[in-house]
Design an enzyme around this catalytic site. Sequence first.
Site, PDB file in Angstrom:
ATOM      1  N   GLU A 111      -1.323 -62.904 -25.763  1.00  0.00           N
ATOM      2  CA  GLU A 111      -0.281 -62.791 -26.785  1.00  0.00           C
ATOM      3  C   GLU A 111      -0.167 -64.051 -27.664  1.00  0.00           C
ATOM      4  O   GLU A 111       0.016 -63.922 -28.885  1.00  0.00           O
ATOM      5  CB  GLU A 111       1.050 -62.436 -26.126  1.00  0.00           C
ATOM      6  CG  GLU A 111       1.063 -60.984 -25.644  1.00  0.00           C
ATOM      7  CD  GLU A 111       2.178 -60.661 -24.660  1.00  0.00           C
ATOM      8  OE1 GLU A 111       3.027 -61.550 -24.414  1.00  0.00           O
ATOM      9  OE2 GLU A 111       2.208 -59.532 -24.152  1.00  0.00           O
ATOM     10  N   ASP A 131       6.818 -67.979 -26.345  1.00  0.00           N
ATOM     11  CA  ASP A 131       6.994 -66.521 -26.324  1.00  0.00           C
ATOM     12  C   ASP A 131       7.861 -66.121 -25.132  1.00  0.00           C
ATOM     13  O   ASP A 131       7.366 -65.987 -24.011  1.00  0.00           O
ATOM     14  CB  ASP A 131       5.616 -65.849 -26.264  1.00  0.00           C
ATOM     15  CG  ASP A 131       5.712 -64.318 -26.254  1.00  0.00           C
ATOM     16  OD1 ASP A 131       6.832 -63.783 -26.398  1.00  0.00           O
ATOM     17  OD2 ASP A 131       4.674 -63.664 -26.113  1.00  0.00           O
ATOM     18  N   LYS A 166       6.260 -53.324 -17.181  1.00  0.00           N
ATOM     19  CA  LYS A 166       5.282 -54.400 -17.367  1.00  0.00           C
ATOM     20  C   LYS A 166       5.399 -55.457 -16.269  1.00  0.00           C
ATOM     21  O   LYS A 166       4.399 -56.070 -15.875  1.00  0.00           O
ATOM     22  CB  LYS A 166       5.492 -55.045 -18.744  1.00  0.00           C
ATOM     23  CG  LYS A 166       4.487 -56.127 -19.106  1.00  0.00           C
ATOM     24  CD  LYS A 166       4.687 -56.574 -20.551  1.00  0.00           C
ATOM     25  CE  LYS A 166       3.729 -57.665 -20.961  1.00  0.00           C
ATOM     26  NZ  LYS A 166       3.867 -57.992 -22.397  1.00  0.00           N
ATOM     27  N   ASP A 179       0.703 -53.805 -28.866  1.00  0.00           N
ATOM     28  CA  ASP A 179       1.538 -54.775 -28.160  1.00  0.00           C
ATOM     29  C   ASP A 179       2.326 -53.978 -27.127  1.00  0.00           C
ATOM     30  O   ASP A 179       3.280 -53.273 -27.464  1.00  0.00           O
ATOM     31  CB  ASP A 179       2.476 -55.484 -29.139  1.00  0.00           C
ATOM     32  CG  ASP A 179       3.452 -56.434 -28.446  1.00  0.00           C
ATOM     33  OD1 ASP A 179       3.311 -56.642 -27.225  1.00  0.00           O
ATOM     34  OD2 ASP A 179       4.357 -56.959 -29.117  1.00  0.00           O
TER      35      ASP A 179
END
Length: 293
Positions: free
Chosen positions: A148, A170, A71, A9
């Site tokens: 995800e 999320d 990211k 992850d």
Amino acid sequence: MTDIIVGIDLGTTNSEVAIVREGRVEVIPVAPGVRILPSLVGVADDGSLLVGEPARNQYALHPERSVRSIKRRMGEYTAVQMAGKDYSPQEISAMILRRLRDIAEAHIGQPVGKAVITVPAYFSDAQRQATREAGEIAGLEVVRIINEPTAAALAYESCHSGARKALVYDLGGGTFDVSVVNLESDVVEVLASHGNNHLGGDDFDDKLITFAIDHLQAQHDIDVRPHAQAMARLQHAAEAAKITLSDEPYATLAEEYLLEKDGVPIHLSVEISRDEYEEMIEPYVAETLEAVH
């Protein structure tokens, strides 16, 4: 010898690595009692590379030698600076992936060359390709990129039998996804997905940072924004205040000796209520709920 494939992850704020052993998922500790690696990299005084907690500890003192939240830059044809040198987002992410690979190898006791990496469902093709490239730079063959929400559905719904639908919300450190997934006979199908690759905890922190900047401007007639080290310390204070406001009705943004003005030290100490903070972030929460609808 069977190839080991780790699951990673790769998060905006934190990352982790896991393996499946005897049918059970095992998240590999990055340190005793710690299972998540802060997604920060930095360069130490002696030029050595810092990844994770050491990089986070350095960030407030030497932001110019540190990189966080990379990211959010994945898929961009841009360069980020660290210690006066340019790096691509893929290269920075590869440093985090390489550290996770090393942690996994030390734990398992054998080389690791393959990985499954999760990405936001709303990641573009360019962002997914950049993630693959980061894996390759880190010496990993990325055998699969998994959304995800799919990974979350697999993890949380694996013990249920029969067909069912789930909504996965999320809200991460830098990205937001909401997906409706269908689970049936070990198959996870994403039926609908929406999100924003530039909405997350960093934006929530920024509201508190702006609040502190405005307070310092009003109290001391000083603009903190040109001072990188002071801004990095404000980032730390804002994150701490946000966490406090999850449990308490009030929090104090406090940093001693933040900077100087005309030789006089400037300290930050300002209280904020949960109600004030919720009003600040309401537009972000509303945007996530619109995506849900």
